[in-house]
Design a protein around this motif. Structure first.
Motif, PDB file in Angstrom:
ATOM      1  N   UNK A 115      43.687  41.661  47.774  1.00 39.07           N
ATOM      2  CA  UNK A 115      43.924  40.646  46.745  1.00 39.07           C
ATOM      3  C   UNK A 115      45.089  39.759  47.176  1.00 39.07           C
ATOM      4  N   UNK A 130      47.741  47.159  38.988  1.00 35.37           N
ATOM      5  CA  UNK A 130      46.592  46.329  39.348  1.00 35.37           C
ATOM      6  C   UNK A 130      46.234  46.561  40.817  1.00 35.37           C
TER       7      UNK A 130
ATOM      8  N   UNK B  76      45.862  38.463  34.474  1.00 32.30           N
ATOM      9  CA  UNK B  76      45.651  39.225  35.695  1.00 32.30           C
ATOM     10  C   UNK B  76      46.502  40.497  35.735  1.00 32.30           C
ATOM     11  N   UNK B  89      37.858  44.386  36.033  1.00 27.55           N
ATOM     12  CA  UNK B  89      37.745  42.977  36.407  1.00 27.55           C
ATOM     13  C   UNK B  89      38.415  42.741  37.754  1.00 27.55           C
ATOM     14  N   UNK B  90      37.786  41.929  38.600  1.00 26.31           N
ATOM     15  CA  UNK B  90      38.445  41.540  39.845  1.00 26.31           C
ATOM     16  C   UNK B  90      39.461  40.442  39.532  1.00 26.31           C
ATOM     17  N   UNK B  91      40.248  40.105  40.550  1.00 24.86           N
ATOM     18  CA  UNK B  91      41.253  39.057  40.366  1.00 24.86           C
ATOM     19  C   UNK B  91      40.586  37.747  39.956  1.00 24.86           C
ATOM     20  N   UNK B  94      39.570  37.833  36.362  1.00 23.74           N
ATOM     21  CA  UNK B  94      40.722  37.733  35.459  1.00 23.74           C
ATOM     22  C   UNK B  94      41.191  36.285  35.339  1.00 23.74           C
TER      23      UNK B  94
END
Lengths: 319, 222
Positions: A115, A130, B76, B89-91, B94
């Motif tokens: 990410x 996250x 996020x 949820x993926x980035x 989000x």
């Protein structure tokens, strides 16, 4: 509609006039010093990375969660080649840190999810759960060690840790030591090692030093080009690569004058580290075993060179 | 310093093209789902029930009164902490979610404004002729409201095209992100001007289309 076309045309002319270009300059970094990459290439290395032998039977905490969900999520700020950078064609994030992350994911037998985000958000993303790991060219600081679990350091053989200052070539004569930065304004990336060096060795030591933090290092380059500040604090590899591609507009003070930040005061500094949430010791243990193994068998250096090749960074440029 | 804007544009145009497609795509998704959600929110706002109405008003005020970038960070980084379901949820999802929510607040205001702009006398006339409230809304009010709503929605799409540039902070592949991509080739200033030019051209063309649409919708007024 006609009016619109006229305006558009005028705009194009404006852009055309505004950018007189004397000759075509290739912006690919110049491979000075004749560095030739001899490895298998980034993509091939990525696909063929092996894994470390670790015992996962006692996994707990986040490590257990990673194994259960089947993905290892890492947060990174892709503005720091060759450690992490986006592939210009596909947008996929590559780099030496990504290869390391892939190696850790292989070891765990899970899929790697990378990410990308701003540097300031990278650590927060680990805080909030996250992301599992923050791998973004982090260096050791006491504050980081206090708030996070930090891994053993990793760095390529040739990756000598020098941190220096990039200045406009026209001003280079003014500087013979860090003391000459009294009264100057210097950019540093927020939350970076360079911010700490500027604070410890310039801001708190010399009169009238001003530091301006940027979230993206490219803002600093733009600011320096526009004369909004006098210098940018950089690691020397990045500094030399910006200097090489700026057509002589900027110079690295480490290369020109041997000026660098004194790292001896940070005893624990040894390359880059991986950060994770405080208390995740079983995850930390696996990451450390991975790093120890690739540092020992030289795989990390191979990763680093492949990433240099893929990003066009010349690792020998600082000599 | 370095290559000129044109050289960069010619050499890397596929990157900018891909970024533009990303921008248009994110804006379209945000406005489409934002419209669906916004229509529901506007119903809340128009409700006669005070509590339901308050929920709609608060929703719109919070989302319009805070910066989108802040909303993106919260959606996020912090939504998953509060509601574990968002961990799935993926980035990208989000960030898109925050774009949709933000857009829905603006769309809700557009629809509410459109409906209330229709003279109350129209409703009174329809009701006194014996039409039901539902029929009045569908057959009398909405067809007139749509004339003010449509151009505003199109303008919201244009605004959203610019707003999506904030997604570049999360490294989603849209126009602003091309700057990060090319900065790694040590091209730092050229992409900024190219990106600005592309935004300007796209928004100008779309604005011209919207004013055409407005003229077309105004024909029945004559």
């Amino acid at each position: 509609m006609k009016k619109l076309l006229v305006i558009l045309f005028a705009l194009l002319l404006l852009v055309g006039c505004g950018t007189k270009s004397d000759d075509v300059v290739d912006n690919e970094p110049v491979e000075e010093g004749g560095w030739v990459y001899e490895g298998v290439g980034y993509d091939a290395l990525y696909d063929s990375l092996g894994k470390a032998e670790v015992d996962l039977s006692n996994a707990d905490g986040q490590l257990a969660a990673i194994l259960e969900k089947g993905t290892l999520v890492i947060a990174t700020s892709p503005d720091y080649p060759p450690m992490e950078f986006p592939d210009a064609e596909t947008g996929a994030i590559k780099g030496a840190d990504i290869l390391l992350a892939k190696y850790i994911a292989n070891t765990l037998g899970v899929e790697l999810v990378v990410e990308g985000m701003e540097f300031g958000a990278v650590i927060t993303s680990v805080d909030t759960g996250k992301s599992d790991l923050a791998i973004s060219g982090f260096g050791y600081t006491a504050e980081r060690a206090e708030s996070y679990e930090i891994s053993h350091g990793y760095q390529a053989d040739s990756d000598a840790a020098h941190h220096t200052i990039l200045v406009p070539a026209a001003d280079a004569d003014q500087y013979n030591s860090l003391a000459d930065f009294a009264g100057k304004k210097i950019y540093a990336q927020a939350n970076s090692l360079q911010q700490m060096y500027v604070e410890d060795q310039l801001l708190n030591v010399y009169e009238g030093v001003e530091m301006e933090l940027v979230s993206d290092i490219n803002e600093a380059i733009l600011g320096l080009s526009a004369g909004k500040a006098d210098a940018i604090a950089f690691d020397s590899t990045t500094a030399i690569n910006y200097a090489n591609t700026s057509d002589g507009m900027f110079v690295s003070l480490y290369k020109e004058k041997g000026i660098e930040f004194d790292l001896s005061m940070y005893n624990d500094y040894a390359g880059n580290i991986v950060l994770m949430k405080k208390g995740e010791t079983s995850l930390l243990d696996v990451v450390n075993q991975c790093i120890d193994q690739i540092m020992e068998n030289g795989l990390y250096t191979e990763m680093y060179y492949a990433a240099c090749d893929a990003s066009g960074v010349d690792p020998t440029a600082e000599d | 310093m370095g290559a000129s804007i044109f050289e960069v544009l010619i050499k890397y145009y596929p990157i900018f093209l891909k970024g533009l497609v990303g921008t248009l795509k994110y804006a379209a998704i945000a406005v489409f789902f934002g419209t669906v959600l916004g229509a529901l929110i506007s119903l809340l706002q128009l409700s006669k029930n005070k509590i339901i109405k308050a929920i709609g008003v608060i929703y719109v005020n919070v989302l319009r009164g805070t910066p989108l970038l802040v909303q993106m960070y919260i959606s996020y980084l912090f939504l998953p902490m509060a509601f574990p379901i968002f961990n799935a949820f993926t980035k990208e999802q989000c960030v898109l979610l925050s774009l949709i929510l933000n857009s829905s607040a603006y769309v809700a205001e557009i629809i509410r404004g459109g409906i209330t702009s229709v003279d109350i006398g129209q409703t009174e006339a329809a009701r006194s002729l014996g039409m039901s409230a539902k029929n009045t809304m569908i057959k009398i009010i909405l067809p007139q409201a749509i004339r003010t709503i449509l151009p505003s929605l199109a303008n919201e799409y244009i605004a959203m095209i610019k707003e999506t540039s904030l997604a570049g902070s999360f490294m989603l592949y849209e126009l602003m992100y091309t700057r990060t991509l090319l900065a790694n080739k040590y091209l730092v200033w050229q992409p900024l001007f190219i990106v600005a030019g592309i935004y300007l051209i796209v928004t100008m063309v779309l604005s011209a289309l919207v004013s055409k649409l407005e003229k077309r919708l105004a024909i029945s007024d004559k």
